[in-house]
Design an enzyme around this catalytic site. Structure first.
Site, PDB file in Angstrom:
ATOM      1  N   GLU A   1       0.837  -1.205   0.000  1.00  0.00           N
ATOM      2  CA  GLU A   1       0.000   0.000   0.000  1.00  0.00           C
ATOM      3  C   GLU A   1       0.870   1.252   0.000  1.00  0.00           C
ATOM      4  O   GLU A   1       0.592   2.223  -0.713  1.00  0.00           O
ATOM      5  CB  GLU A   1      -0.927  -0.013   1.210  1.00  0.00           C
ATOM      6  CG  GLU A   1      -1.967   1.090   1.219  1.00  0.00           C
ATOM      7  CD  GLU A   1      -2.917   0.995   2.392  1.00  0.00           C
ATOM      8  OE1 GLU A   1      -3.777   1.894   2.510  1.00  0.00           O
ATOM      9  OE2 GLU A   1      -2.804   0.051   3.201  1.00  0.00           O
TER      10      GLU A   1
ATOM     11  N   SER B   1      -4.684   2.395   9.032  1.00  0.00           N
ATOM     12  CA  SER B   1      -3.217   2.400   8.975  1.00  0.00           C
ATOM     13  C   SER B   1      -2.727   3.688   8.334  1.00  0.00           C
ATOM     14  O   SER B   1      -3.492   4.423   7.697  1.00  0.00           O
ATOM     15  CB  SER B   1      -2.702   1.190   8.184  1.00  0.00           C
ATOM     16  OG  SER B   1      -3.046   1.305   6.820  1.00  0.00           O
TER      17      SER B   1
END
Length: 529
Positions: A182, A224
């Site tokens: 990511e 996150s």
């Protein structure tokens, strides 16, 4: 004595035959047919037009912790150094929460996609549906669910896979991407749309820009947060956060780290859990980060039900018990208490360390902060680049506003977001200053952006760019002056005409040779008499 004139039978017969009208017409048709055949063949061979192979499409579903967003990308089928030149053409926000919220009813997860997928079908040409690849990448929300309930996470993904197999697209699977992936994909996106990988020269050709530095990427999601950049200093050998990225013929050595449980939503739950641990005899809990005049009730299951807060659960934990938080709007106390969300002491004065004992080289160069970073700055009426002082002043000013004043202050009012902007502002301060070590001098190098041009800054574009490295390039199309079926038909027609003409001429020549021989035999017979 008679003098007999000699003649060449075939020549004289052929000449007499060809001098007649049918033979002349046939000969002309034969010559015209030959000229047409030669001309068409030369045109077809010498003047083909090489066309580019057209466009390819790809669809990425960004399945975040709080929502799913669908992106449609397109790129020329030919490639630039094995990577497609990708552009975003469509974006659709799926209604409802993220797919991890379907833990208890996974069969309902795909239903929310239907409106957006219907629009995607309209955006992608119908004849390309079958060759258009579609991917779903799930991020931190599903990473947490997989850790908490692997069976539920698998069932949610299986339900989604079953849905997309019934769609006309080339579905390539639903997967949970890692935090590191990511971060890398977000960095690729930021640098791509800022023109750090490619730019067009005067001849409208894509070239690598000379002397352009890369931009670091700061991504703040719900569960996150990621930091990714090319470090100026030599990084620790064998560092697990070091990744090599190859795009457009160049290789970049990247530092990237994803902090699980440090997205806005999960960090706020950790903050609320910390407030609940404070000794208090009051029925209501004071929250200095909520606006004055605002109160809300949460169950303990909402606060402590996450994997990120389960270690903070009280001994007498009852998930259905409700607790009320009262906003006091105290920016000084809010900043002080938000610091406890992080473990800054774990670094023990190490320079190459962010928090929780995580290695990080010194930040350098420009950065772009997107997703939650951008939305919080926008709520503070800030955008682009600005000083740390401006950020602090705006944070203090926002947190002092009462709940009743916020609707007039925000361009788009939503209770869930509005009550949390003050917390998010102070959280971002600690994350960037005390965590990543941005200073008064380096803070202005951060740009808080949502999109550049028509492309959203999100990991999904970087994901698509990486996937185009694996998608075969399209073959150039050869456009002939005459379509092959037409050319073959015309070729066969004139060839047949030419052969018929040639056969007819041979027939005439043969007929007159036979007639001439008969006449010669007759003449000789007369002469002998």
């Amino acid at each position: 004595m008679f003098t007999v004139m000699t003649r060449q039978p075939c020549e004289q017969a052929g000449f007499r035959a060809l001098s007649r009208t049918p033979a002349i017409v046939t000969l002309v048709v034969l010559l015209v047919s030959i000229v047409v055949l030669v001309t068409l063949t030369l045109i077809q061979i010498r003047h083909p037009q090489v066309l580019p192979p057209g466009l390819k499409y790809g669809v990425v579903l960004d399945a975040g912790s709080s929502r799913t967003t669908v992106y449609v990308y397109q790129w020329p089928a030919e490639k630039e150094n094995n990577t497609g030149v990708v552009s975003q053409t469509f974006r659709c926000s799926v209604k409802g929460s993220g797919i991890s919220s379907y833990e208890n009813n996974p069969q309902d997860a795909p239903k929310a996609f239907e409106d957006c997928i219907l629009k995607v079908k309209e955006q992608v040409p119908e004849h390309l549906h079958g060759s258009t690849r579609i991917y779903l990448g799930a991020t931190a929300g599903m990473r947490l669910l997989r850790l908490q309930n692997e069976t539920a996470a698998r069932e949610v993904l299986e339900s989604i896979q079953s849905y997309f197999k019934s769609q006309p697209f080339d579905f390539r699977g639903a997967q949970i991407i890692s935090g590191q992936e990511e971060g890398v994909y977000g960095w690729i996106t930021a640098n791509y749309i800022m023109g750090n990988f490619l730019e067009k020269n005067l001849w409208h050709m894509w070239v690598h820009p000379h002397g352009v530095d890369t931009t670091g990427a700061l991504d703040l999601g719900g569960a996150s947060t990621q930091i990714s950049f090319v470090a100026g200093e030599k990084m620790e050998p064998n560092a697990s956060d070091t990744v090599q990225v190859s795009l457009y013929g160049y290789t970049y050595t990247l530092y990237t780290h994803s902090f699980q449980c440090y997205g806005q939503n999960e960090a706020e739950k950790k903050f609320l859990a910390m407030l609940l641990q404070s000794p208090s005899t009051e029925a209501n809990i004071s929250n200095p980060c909520y606006p004055q005049g605002y109160s809300t009730a949460f169950t303990l299951g909402h606060v402590f039900g996450s994997l990120c807060t389960e270690k903070q659960r009280p001994e007498s934990y009852n998930s259905s018990k409700s607790v009320t938080f009262m906003g006091t709007g105290d920016p000084r106390l809010c900043r002080e208490k938000v610091a406890s969300v992080f473990d800054f002491n774990a670094c023990q004065e190490q320079d190459a360390c962010s928090f929780d004992g995580i290695y990080q080289p010194k930040v350098q160069g420009p950065f772009v902060a997107f997703a939650g970073f951008y939305y919080t700055a926008s709520a503070l009426n800030l955008s682009g680049s600005f000083s740390l002082t401006s950020f602090n002043d705006s944070s203090w000013d926002f947190c002092r506003h009462t709940w009743s004043e916020l609707p007039a202050l925000l361009s788009r009012f939503d209770e869930t977001y509005a009550r949390s902007y003050c917390f998010s502002a102070h959280y971002i301060y600690h994350l960037l200053v005390n965590g990543y070590k941005f200073t008064e001098e380096t803070w202005p190098q951060i740009r808080f952006e949502k999109e550049v041009g028509n492309s959203s800054i999100a990991w999904s574009l970087g994901y698509m760019l990486s996937l185009t490295n694996q998608i075969p390039a399209g073959s150039p199309l050869i456009h002939l002056p005459i379509q092959p079926p037409v050319f073959m038909g015309v070729l066969a027609f004139f060839t047949a005409i030419a052969l018929l003409c040639l056969a007819f001429l041979l027939y005439l020549c043969s007929s007159f040779r036979t007639k001439e021989r008969s006449e010669n035999a007759f003449d000789q017979a007369v002469d002998s008499d």
